[in-house]
Design a protein around this motif. Structure first.
Motif, PDB file in Angstrom:
ATOM      1  N   ILE A  12       0.836  -1.194   0.000  1.00 59.68           N
ATOM      2  CA  ILE A  12       0.000   0.000   0.000  1.00 59.68           C
ATOM      3  C   ILE A  12       0.876   1.251   0.000  1.00 59.68           C
ATOM      4  CG2 ILE A  12      -1.661   1.333   1.365  1.00 59.68           C
ATOM      5  CD1 ILE A  12      -2.874  -1.403   2.186  1.00 59.68           C
ATOM      6  N   LEU A  13       1.916   1.252   0.835  1.00 56.49           N
ATOM      7  CA  LEU A  13       2.810   2.414   0.876  1.00 56.49           C
ATOM      8  C   LEU A  13       3.504   2.632  -0.463  1.00 56.49           C
ATOM      9  CD1 LEU A  13       4.411   1.978   4.417  1.00 56.49           C
ATOM     10  CD2 LEU A  13       2.654   3.620   3.711  1.00 56.49           C
ATOM     11  N   ASP A  14       3.891   1.549  -1.140  1.00 58.53           N
ATOM     12  CA  ASP A  14       4.556   1.663  -2.438  1.00 58.53           C
ATOM     13  C   ASP A  14       3.645   2.273  -3.499  1.00 58.53           C
ATOM     14  OD1 ASP A  14       6.781   0.500  -1.343  1.00 58.53           O
ATOM     15  OD2 ASP A  14       6.427  -1.480  -2.217  1.00 58.53           O
ATOM     16  N   HIS A  15       2.350   2.107  -3.332  1.00 59.92           N
ATOM     17  CA  HIS A  15       1.400   2.599  -4.328  1.00 59.92           C
ATOM     18  C   HIS A  15       0.720   3.916  -3.930  1.00 59.92           C
ATOM     19  CE1 HIS A  15       1.886  -1.505  -5.804  1.00 59.92           C
ATOM     20  NE2 HIS A  15       1.421  -1.068  -6.952  1.00 59.92           N
ATOM     21  N   MET A  16       1.152   4.514  -2.827  1.00 57.75           N
ATOM     22  CA  MET A  16       0.604   5.811  -2.431  1.00 57.75           C
ATOM     23  C   MET A  16       0.971   6.835  -3.495  1.00 57.75           C
ATOM     24  SD  MET A  16      -0.858   5.497   0.641  1.00 57.75           S
ATOM     25  CE  MET A  16      -0.760   6.947   1.629  1.00 57.75           C
ATOM     26  N   HIS A  17       0.092   7.799  -3.696  1.00 60.11           N
ATOM     27  CA  HIS A  17       0.382   8.842  -4.674  1.00 60.11           C
ATOM     28  C   HIS A  17      -0.068  10.200  -4.143  1.00 60.11           C
ATOM     29  CE1 HIS A  17      -3.699   7.438  -5.553  1.00 60.11           C
ATOM     30  NE2 HIS A  17      -3.936   8.659  -6.020  1.00 60.11           N
ATOM     31  N   LEU A  18       0.562  11.226  -4.676  1.00 58.31           N
ATOM     32  CA  LEU A  18       0.281  12.578  -4.237  1.00 58.31           C
ATOM     33  C   LEU A  18      -0.936  13.123  -4.977  1.00 58.31           C
ATOM     34  CD1 LEU A  18       1.690  14.464  -2.234  1.00 58.31           C
ATOM     35  CD2 LEU A  18       2.896  15.489  -4.160  1.00 58.31           C
ATOM     36  N   LYS A  19      -1.916  13.625  -4.206  1.00 56.96           N
ATOM     37  CA  LYS A  19      -3.091  14.265  -4.785  1.00 56.96           C
ATOM     38  C   LYS A  19      -3.072  15.727  -4.358  1.00 56.96           C
ATOM     39  CE  LYS A  19      -6.989  11.280  -5.660  1.00 56.96           C
ATOM     40  NZ  LYS A  19      -8.327  10.890  -5.239  1.00 56.96           N
ATOM     41  N   CYS A  20      -3.427  16.593  -5.269  1.00 60.30           N
ATOM     42  CA  CYS A  20      -3.428  18.023  -4.957  1.00 60.30           C
ATOM     43  C   CYS A  20      -4.755  18.657  -5.377  1.00 60.30           C
ATOM     44  CB  CYS A  20      -2.276  18.727  -5.682  1.00 60.30           C
ATOM     45  SG  CYS A  20      -0.651  18.154  -5.151  1.00 60.30           S
ATOM     46  N   LYS A  21      -5.098  19.736  -4.683  1.00 57.72           N
ATOM     47  CA  LYS A  21      -6.294  20.492  -5.022  1.00 57.72           C
ATOM     48  C   LYS A  21      -5.945  21.971  -4.974  1.00 57.72           C
ATOM     49  CE  LYS A  21     -11.130  21.061  -3.917  1.00 57.72           C
ATOM     50  NZ  LYS A  21     -12.266  20.530  -3.196  1.00 57.72           N
ATOM     51  N   CYS A  22      -6.414  22.702  -5.986  1.00 50.48           N
ATOM     52  CA  CYS A  22      -6.158  24.133  -6.062  1.00 50.48           C
ATOM     53  C   CYS A  22      -7.298  24.905  -5.404  1.00 50.48           C
ATOM     54  CB  CYS A  22      -6.023  24.578  -7.517  1.00 50.48           C
ATOM     55  SG  CYS A  22      -4.500  24.006  -8.274  1.00 50.48           S
ATOM     56  N   HIS A  23      -6.930  25.997  -4.729  1.00 50.80           N
ATOM     57  CA  HIS A  23      -7.912  26.883  -4.115  1.00 50.80           C
ATOM     58  C   HIS A  23      -7.649  28.295  -4.624  1.00 50.80           C
ATOM     59  CE1 HIS A  23      -8.664  23.624  -1.272  1.00 50.80           C
ATOM     60  NE2 HIS A  23      -7.357  23.528  -1.148  1.00 50.80           N
ATOM     61  N   GLY A  24      -8.691  29.025  -4.843  1.00 49.18           N
ATOM     62  CA  GLY A  24      -8.545  30.400  -5.307  1.00 49.18           C
ATOM     63  C   GLY A  24      -9.683  30.737  -6.246  1.00 49.18           C
ATOM     64  N   LEU A  25      -9.729  31.986  -6.669  1.00 50.95           N
ATOM     65  CA  LEU A  25     -10.797  32.421  -7.560  1.00 50.95           C
ATOM     66  C   LEU A  25     -10.711  31.706  -8.893  1.00 50.95           C
ATOM     67  CD1 LEU A  25     -10.662  36.245  -6.812  1.00 50.95           C
ATOM     68  CD2 LEU A  25     -12.367  34.606  -6.022  1.00 50.95           C
ATOM     69  N   SER A  26     -11.805  31.127  -9.318  1.00 46.93           N
ATOM     70  CA  SER A  26     -11.902  30.420 -10.600  1.00 46.93           C
ATOM     71  C   SER A  26     -10.801  29.374 -10.773  1.00 46.93           C
ATOM     72  CB  SER A  26     -11.848  31.407 -11.769  1.00 46.93           C
ATOM     73  OG  SER A  26     -12.887  32.347 -11.659  1.00 46.93           O
ATOM     74  N   GLY A  27     -10.433  28.730  -9.679  1.00 49.85           N
ATOM     75  CA  GLY A  27      -9.411  27.676  -9.755  1.00 49.85           C
ATOM     76  C   GLY A  27      -8.042  28.211 -10.113  1.00 49.85           C
ATOM     77  N   SER A  28      -7.722  29.435  -9.675  1.00 53.21           N
ATOM     78  CA  SER A  28      -6.459  30.069 -10.051  1.00 53.21           C
ATOM     79  C   SER A  28      -5.252  29.438  -9.378  1.00 53.21           C
ATOM     80  CB  SER A  28      -6.507  31.561  -9.719  1.00 53.21           C
ATOM     81  OG  SER A  28      -6.636  31.735  -8.309  1.00 53.21           O
ATOM     82  N   CYS A  29      -5.466  28.593  -8.434  1.00 52.22           N
ATOM     83  CA  CYS A  29      -4.397  27.854  -7.759  1.00 52.22           C
ATOM     84  C   CYS A  29      -3.476  28.782  -6.962  1.00 52.22           C
ATOM     85  CB  CYS A  29      -3.613  27.010  -8.767  1.00 52.22           C
ATOM     86  SG  CYS A  29      -3.116  25.417  -8.072  1.00 52.22           S
ATOM     87  N   GLU A  30      -4.077  29.798  -6.340  1.00 55.96           N
ATOM     88  CA  GLU A  30      -3.281  30.667  -5.464  1.00 55.96           C
ATOM     89  C   GLU A  30      -2.758  29.876  -4.280  1.00 55.96           C
ATOM     90  OE1 GLU A  30      -5.301  34.273  -4.333  1.00 55.96           O
ATOM     91  OE2 GLU A  30      -6.156  34.468  -6.337  1.00 55.96           O
ATOM     92  N   VAL A  31      -3.580  28.957  -3.798  1.00 58.01           N
ATOM     93  CA  VAL A  31      -3.171  28.073  -2.701  1.00 58.01           C
ATOM     94  C   VAL A  31      -3.385  26.641  -3.172  1.00 58.01           C
ATOM     95  CG1 VAL A  31      -3.615  27.367  -0.326  1.00 58.01           C
ATOM     96  CG2 VAL A  31      -3.856  29.772  -0.978  1.00 58.01           C
ATOM     97  N   LYS A  32      -2.378  25.837  -2.957  1.00 59.18           N
ATOM     98  CA  LYS A  32      -2.456  24.439  -3.388  1.00 59.18           C
ATOM     99  C   LYS A  32      -2.302  23.557  -2.152  1.00 59.18           C
ATOM    100  CE  LYS A  32      -0.424  21.673  -7.083  1.00 59.18           C
ATOM    101  NZ  LYS A  32       0.678  21.615  -8.046  1.00 59.18           N
TER     102      LYS A  32
END
Length: 169
Positions: A12-32
């Motif tokens: 399970i640890l070997d198959h972990m992956h990084l997921k990210c989500k963007c926050h900000g106006l219209s998905g501008s990704c000011e904060v990730k």
């Protein structure tokens, strides 16, 4: 087969992956925001099934050392590549679940309903352990042509449907 080591935690640890989500106006990704996500259950199941299917049969050898008798595992067949730390190994065969066995709690598969069109574990070929299957026709009364009446009840007719039922010999 009875597997000796599974490494499911490290799998399970070997198959972990990084997921990210963007926050900000219209998905501008000011904060990730990112986090480690567990792998898909199906992916881990497929991986472990592949490991299970390629598990190495081992032999327990006893030999005397200065600290007394020691048991070690050796690959049963020298022609195959030796197993690594990531491979599954076994030294006992799994019980035969095709036949009844009170020791393992298995009732066997005789008279079990099977799916004649499936190639999976519920299919008659696999579930019946090569013994074949019987087919019988059943008539079942079922509710059909149901109508919802406003407000507040449902009226149905009763239909007789015919089914083929397949059971292991």
């Amino acid at each position: 087969m009875t597997c000796l080591r599974t490494h499911s935690k490290s799998t399970i640890l070997d198959h972990m992956h990084l997921k990210c989500k963007c926050h900000g106006l219209s998905g501008s990704c000011e904060v990730k925001t990112c986090w480690w996500a567990q792998p898909d259950f199906r992916a881990i199941g497929d991986y472990l099934k592949d490991k299970y299917d390629s598990a190495s049969e081992m032999v327990v050898e006893k030999h005397r050392e200065s600290r007394g008798w020691v048991e070690t595992l050796r690959a049963k067949y020298a022609l195959f590549k030796p197993p690594t730390e990531r491979d599954l190994v076994y030294y006992e065969n799994s019980p035969n679940f095709c036949e009844p066995n009170p020791e393992t709690g298995s009732f066997g598969t005789r008279d079990r309903t099977c799916n004649v069109t499936s190639h999976g574990i519920d299919g008659c070929d696999l579930l019946c352990c090569g013994r074949g299957h019987n087919t019988r026709t059943e008539k079942r009364k079922e509710k059909c042509h149901c109508i919802f009446h406003w407000c507040c009840y449902v009226s149905c007719q009763e239909c007789v449907r015919i089914y083929d039922v397949h059971t292991c010999k």
